[in-house]
Design a protein around this motif. Sequence first.
Motif: not given
Length: 168
Positions: A44-56
Amino acid sequence: MRTVAVVAAAVLVLTGCTARTGTPRPAAAPPQSAAPSLSPAGELCGEQVRTDALPEWARAGFSWDGSGTKHVYGAKGDIMAILFGYPLTSPPAPDRGNKILWVAREPIERGGDLEIRAALAGTTVTAERTVAGGPGPSIIDLPRPGCWHLTLTWADGADSLDLTYGVP
């Protein structure tokens, strides 16, 4: 007296009262919605790849909000890895590199480097990489596939995150 203490504690919790120094900071990172991934070795890897909007604070150079761009927040929310070479592979894929844009939350002092100490989960394998000039564009190749824990330090910050490197 006990009632007063309980009420005071509840007020502190409800108002989010914390000791502050300097400028208030927004939350480190939005709640993670993606499940951690499994590395090629099955850990199990703690990586959580996201594709939502980048923060400002991570949008410099983007002409839109970055939605759809794969990214991983640092554990403290002080750095972000924007994964232009996704999926990352070891050895590198013949048709593309392991390109990562490192973006620090706070403006950085130029002149320092981003130092990366990587440890492969479940092994004693380690690697060190340097991104000249601090957080910025890089190609980060690591020696083996698997879940890598990266400890990142730069002129005025430090954070960590996990990245999975698969097989090309």
